[in-house]
Every structure is written in C-alpha cells, then in structure tokens.
Write an enzyme that holds these catalytic residues in place. Structure first.
Site, mmCIF file in Angstrom:
data_model
loop_
_atom_site.group_PDB
_atom_site.id
_atom_site.type_symbol
_atom_site.label_atom_id
_atom_site.label_comp_id
_atom_site.label_asym_id
_atom_site.label_seq_id
_atom_site.Cartn_x
_atom_site.Cartn_y
_atom_site.Cartn_z
ATOM 1 N N HIS A 1 -1.458 0.283 -9.535
ATOM 2 C CA HIS A 1 -2.114 -0.669 -8.810
ATOM 3 C C HIS A 1 -2.999 -1.763 -9.658
ATOM 4 O O HIS A 1 -4.127 -2.006 -9.593
ATOM 5 C CB HIS A 1 -3.148 -0.015 -7.733
ATOM 6 C CG HIS A 1 -3.407 -0.669 -6.613
ATOM 7 N ND1 HIS A 1 -4.106 -0.121 -5.695
ATOM 8 C CD2 HIS A 1 -3.546 -1.948 -6.447
ATOM 9 C CE1 HIS A 1 -4.407 -1.041 -4.711
ATOM 10 N NE2 HIS A 1 -3.852 -2.179 -5.117
ATOM 11 N N GLU B 1 -3.401 7.868 -4.467
ATOM 12 C CA GLU B 1 -3.732 7.038 -5.581
ATOM 13 C C GLU B 1 -5.050 7.708 -6.092
ATOM 14 O O GLU B 1 -5.905 7.945 -5.120
ATOM 15 C CB GLU B 1 -3.935 5.499 -5.356
ATOM 16 C CG GLU B 1 -2.741 4.737 -5.084
ATOM 17 C CD GLU B 1 -3.058 3.331 -5.034
ATOM 18 O OE1 GLU B 1 -3.983 2.915 -5.458
ATOM 19 O OE2 GLU B 1 -2.168 2.743 -4.724
ATOM 20 N N ARG C 1 0.987 -1.063 0.060
ATOM 21 C CA ARG C 1 0.037 -0.084 -0.073
ATOM 22 C C ARG C 1 0.834 1.295 0.059
ATOM 23 O O ARG C 1 1.930 1.295 0.789
ATOM 24 C CB ARG C 1 -0.802 0.188 1.484
ATOM 25 C CG ARG C 1 -2.119 -0.832 0.965
ATOM 26 C CD ARG C 1 -3.101 -0.565 0.228
ATOM 27 N NE ARG C 1 -4.336 -1.487 0.169
ATOM 28 C CZ ARG C 1 -4.535 -2.298 -0.771
ATOM 29 N NH1 ARG C 1 -3.553 -2.795 -1.597
ATOM 30 N NH2 ARG C 1 -5.633 -3.125 -0.836
HETATM 31 P P1 NAP Z 1 -1.779 -11.486 4.716
HETATM 32 O O1 NAP Z 1 -1.453 -12.697 4.145
HETATM 33 O O2 NAP Z 1 -2.692 -11.093 5.700
HETATM 34 O O3 NAP Z 1 -0.320 -10.720 5.044
HETATM 35 C C1 NAP Z 1 -0.243 -9.600 5.923
HETATM 36 C C2 NAP Z 1 0.999 -9.397 6.138
HETATM 37 O O4 NAP Z 1 1.316 -7.940 6.967
HETATM 38 C C3 NAP Z 1 1.517 -10.454 7.456
HETATM 39 O O5 NAP Z 1 2.782 -10.681 7.251
HETATM 40 C C4 NAP Z 1 1.422 -9.485 8.687
HETATM 41 O O6 NAP Z 1 2.542 -9.906 9.556
HETATM 42 C C5 NAP Z 1 1.794 -8.199 8.285
HETATM 43 N N1 NAP Z 1 1.583 -7.177 9.224
HETATM 44 C C6 NAP Z 1 0.370 -6.807 9.393
HETATM 45 N N2 NAP Z 1 0.548 -5.763 10.518
HETATM 46 C C7 NAP Z 1 1.778 -5.722 10.756
HETATM 47 C C8 NAP Z 1 2.492 -4.651 11.189
HETATM 48 N N3 NAP Z 1 1.911 -3.806 12.275
HETATM 49 N N4 NAP Z 1 3.843 -4.624 11.300
HETATM 50 C C9 NAP Z 1 4.521 -5.674 10.417
HETATM 51 N N5 NAP Z 1 3.757 -6.463 9.614
HETATM 52 C C10 NAP Z 1 2.373 -6.612 9.627
HETATM 53 O O7 NAP Z 1 -2.079 -10.645 3.277
HETATM 54 P P2 NAP Z 1 -1.491 -10.903 1.836
HETATM 55 O O8 NAP Z 1 -2.421 -11.422 0.959
HETATM 56 O O9 NAP Z 1 -0.007 -11.442 1.870
HETATM 57 O O10 NAP Z 1 -1.521 -9.153 1.430
HETATM 58 C C11 NAP Z 1 -0.496 -8.331 1.852
HETATM 59 C C12 NAP Z 1 -0.856 -6.979 1.826
HETATM 60 O O11 NAP Z 1 -0.768 -6.729 0.226
HETATM 61 C C13 NAP Z 1 -2.579 -6.558 1.719
HETATM 62 O O12 NAP Z 1 -2.914 -6.148 3.186
HETATM 63 C C14 NAP Z 1 -2.671 -5.616 0.663
HETATM 64 O O13 NAP Z 1 -2.929 -4.296 1.109
HETATM 65 C C15 NAP Z 1 -1.790 -5.937 -0.556
HETATM 66 N N6 NAP Z 1 -1.940 -6.226 -1.697
HETATM 67 C C16 NAP Z 1 -1.728 -5.419 -2.693
HETATM 68 C C17 NAP Z 1 -2.335 -5.948 -4.160
HETATM 69 C C18 NAP Z 1 -1.934 -4.983 -5.343
HETATM 70 O O14 NAP Z 1 -2.647 -5.189 -6.049
HETATM 71 N N7 NAP Z 1 -1.013 -4.179 -5.081
HETATM 72 C C19 NAP Z 1 -2.746 -7.182 -4.299
HETATM 73 C C20 NAP Z 1 -3.086 -7.811 -3.017
HETATM 74 C C21 NAP Z 1 -2.689 -7.466 -1.619
HETATM 75 P P3 NAP Z 1 2.410 -11.135 10.418
HETATM 76 O O15 NAP Z 1 2.152 -12.416 9.596
HETATM 77 O O16 NAP Z 1 3.934 -11.435 10.781
HETATM 78 O O17 NAP Z 1 1.702 -10.895 11.371
#
Ligand code: NAP
Length: 334
Positions: A289, A270, A241
């Site tokens: 994005h 954005e 993000r």
């Molecule tokens: P996920 O499996 O829920 O992973 C989220 C990660 O964020 C986890 O590793 C979590 O850490 C970490 N996190 C949350 N709060 C945190 C904090 N305070 N400090 C450090 N790490 C923290 O989600 P995902 O599917 O991998 O997606 C991750 C993110 O990518 C989404 O939230 C979204 O914003 C973004 N995304 C972007 C696109 C795009 O089109 N560019 C597409 C999909 C997703 P822990 O596991 O260590 O608790």
C-alpha cells in the site's frame, strides 16, 4: 481571555508540514508509535477530542469510534479513500469528513503503471533469478512476458487516478476502454477512451487496472466469474482497495494461470502476512500500500489534511469536504 483551542488527536507523526501547522492552531495529542495505535487506546484517545487526523489505511471511524468520541466534529483523513469512515453516520451526526484528493493523483498513477510494467515484464521474478545466482546465459525463452506498447488497457472506475493512468497509457499507444458508474464523454473525446460494460472490458483488456473507490457496490466486484472472463494473457493491477477483489478467486486464477499475472498495491487483508498463499505465486507482485508514497505527494497530503482539520474546527468550510450535507445541516457551527 484567550480563545479556547480545539483539542485533536493525530494518529501518526505525519510528514511535514502537518504537525507544525496543527500545533500552531490546536491542542494536539499525538500517537508517536511506529506501528498503528491499538484500537482500545485509539478509542480512549478520541474520547474528548473535537477533531482527528488519521490514516485511512489504519484507523476505522465506525459507530463504535463515533460513540466513543461524542465531541467529534471533524474527521480528517490522510488519503483520498474514505472507506474507513461510516459516512452516513458521520453525516447524520454533523461530523465533517475530509480527505486529500488531487495531490496524490499523479504519484499513484505512476505507481499503477510501475506495477503494470513490472508484472507484464516479470521484473520481480527476473530480479530474483539474478539474485539467486540462476543466471547462466541468454536464452530465447527466458522470462518472456507481455507487451505493453499497443495493448488494450481496461480502467475500472474512471476517477482522477483512473484518468491519470489513461494519460500515461496514451504514451504507450494503448487502446483504452473504461467501465465506470458514470459515462465521461469529454474524456472519451480528449483521451480517446471507449466506454464499456465491465464484462466486455474484462473480456477485451490485456491489462485491467482497478481505480474505483471501495463502496458497498464495488466490494467483491472482481470475483471468480469476472476473473474467468479475462484473457489468459491478461494482467490485473489493483491500486484501489483490496476488498474490491476476492483474494481466494484471484489465488485460484493465478495458480491455474487462467490469467497471466497480478500487481497488487492493496490487499485483503492488510497488512498481508508472509504466509499468505498469494505470496507463493511467481505471477503475483505485491507491495504494501505505497501508491501515494512519493515524497512530494506525502507532504502535499500532510498539508491538505492539516488544513482541512484546522478549517473545519475554526468554522470555515474545509477545502476538501467529502460530506457537504454535514456542513449544510449544521449552520450553527460557523
Ligand atoms: P475519485 O476521483 O473520487 O474516483 C473514484 C472513482 O470510483 C470514480 O471513477 C467513481 O466512478 C468510481 N466509483 C465509485 N463508486 C463506484 C461504483 N459503485 N461503481 C463503479 N465505480 C465507482 O478518486 P481517486 O482519487 O481517483 O481515487 C480512487 C480510489 O483509489 C480511492 O477511493 C482510493 O480508495 C484509492 N487510492 C489508493 C491509493 C493507494 O495508495 N493505493 C492512493 C490513492 C487512492 P464515477 O466517476 O464513474 O462515478
């Protein structure tokens, strides 16, 4: 007497099979525009609905929106991030918040790697060079970039996408370090990852890939101090993000070549306007994005988001519920 169908608002013509699924089960009001629905219209449209299916990139479900939609019971996000929703408020009001994890993981990880490779090897700059008819012959110093094979990758936020990026990096024989809220010993074992503090990761990594959720703690996580810790040859990739990175600090670091380059799928703000200073820099690659914009992933997201909404409104637990507390506190809904 016919059973009353739930009324929902859908903020985009989402890919198939979303609309056929929704229309078979619910009364659907659809925004048909090719640009996001204006905020005041959105607030009017949701006033009498019990559910919404929205994009996490375009519609914000904050207090104002939830006050405007007093019948709201389910928010179904097309996407995995839920930073567009005031989660504590939704939970307090018993509103189910759903997302589409899993189905877009590999597609988004592919994209992270595409950005990483493109910035490392200066692909967009090189392509412009050819298009602008500046190619006059081979030169030993022409567009020399950074090597990826065998380099060190730092993953910030080791969730599903971060893990999928790590699996790709293994194929490039990279040393992989990660900083995350929670340590993952299993993944350290199976993927050979090394746990690190964020500062050490920034100091050591040739490539820093941001895959953390945007939360109050991660907003502004990468600022001037953090960018200063990075190596002058290092590349920053953000597919998570935009607000996780301070844009002014990033501009200054790239402009002064204190880091080698950046690849951004997400920005702050954005959409980014063409006049944004970051777009004046050759060492910054910015795309709009499109992390999950693989055809298959988008169809799977559409199906999952529709299924979440239909289930939630039918009193069945949605397959991907972000706030199970809201489900637990409202036994009357099912
Ligand atoms: P996920 O499996 O829920 O992973 C989220 C990660 O964020 C986890 O590793 C979590 O850490 C970490 N996190 C949350 N709060 C945190 C904090 N305070 N400090 C450090 N790490 C923290 O989600 P995902 O599917 O991998 O997606 C991750 C993110 O990518 C989404 O939230 C979204 O914003 C973004 N995304 C972007 C696109 C795009 O089109 N560019 C597409 C999909 C997703 P822990 O596991 O260590 O608790």
């Amino acid at each position: 007497m016919a059973e009353q169908r739930g009324r929902v608002f859908v903020s985009w013509r989402f890919p198939d099979p979303a609309l056929p699924l929704l229309e078979a089960a619910l009364d659907v009001r659809l925004w048909r525009g090719d640009t996001p629905i204006p905020r005041d219209e959105f607030l009017r449209e949701i006033a009498d609905v019990s559910g919404v299916m929205v994009s996490n990139a375009t519609e914000t479900l904050d207090r104002e929106a939830m006050d405007a939609a007093l019948n709201l019971r389910v928010i179904s996000n097309f996407g995995v991030g839920v930073d567009n929703v005031d989660l504590p408020l939704a939970t307090a009001r018993g509103i189910l918040v759903c997302n589409t994890p899993g189905v877009l993981v590999e597609t988004t990880a592919d994209h992270a790697f595409a950005l990483l490779l493109a910035v490392a090897r200066r692909l967009t700059e090189a392509e412009r060079y050819v298009r602008e008819d500046r190619w006059r012959g081979w030169h030993p110093h022409l567009l020399v970039g950074q090597e990826v094979y065998g380099a060190t990758l730092g993953i910030v936020g080791l969730g599903a996408i971060g893990t999928a990026v790590a699996r790709r990096a293994a194929g490039f024989n990279m040393r992989i370090i990660y900083a995350s809220r929670t340590r993952k010993p299993d993944l350290e074992q199976t993927l050979g990852l090394e746990w690190s503090s964020l500062d050490d990761l920034l100091r050591q990594a040739d490539f820093v890939c941001l895959t953390t959720a945007l939360t109050a703690e991660t907003r502004g996580l990468i600022g001037r101090r953090e960018l200063d810790l990075m190596q002058p040859t290092a590349v920053l990739v953000n597919i998570a993000r935009g607000p996780i990175v301070d844009p002014q600090a990033l501009y200054d670091a790239l402009k002064a070549q204190r880091i080698f380059g950046a690849g951004l799928d997400v920005t702050d703000p954005e959409p980014m306007r063409a006049s944004d200073p970051l777009l004046t820099l050759d060492n910054c690659l910015i795309v709009p994005h499109i992390g999950s914009a693989g055809g298959g992933a988008r169809a799977r997201m559409a199906e999952l988001a529709a299924t979440n909404l239909i289930n939630g409104l039918a009193g069945r637990r949605p397959p991907h519920l972000v706030n199970p507390e809201a489900w637990d506190r409202e036994p009357g809904r099912r």
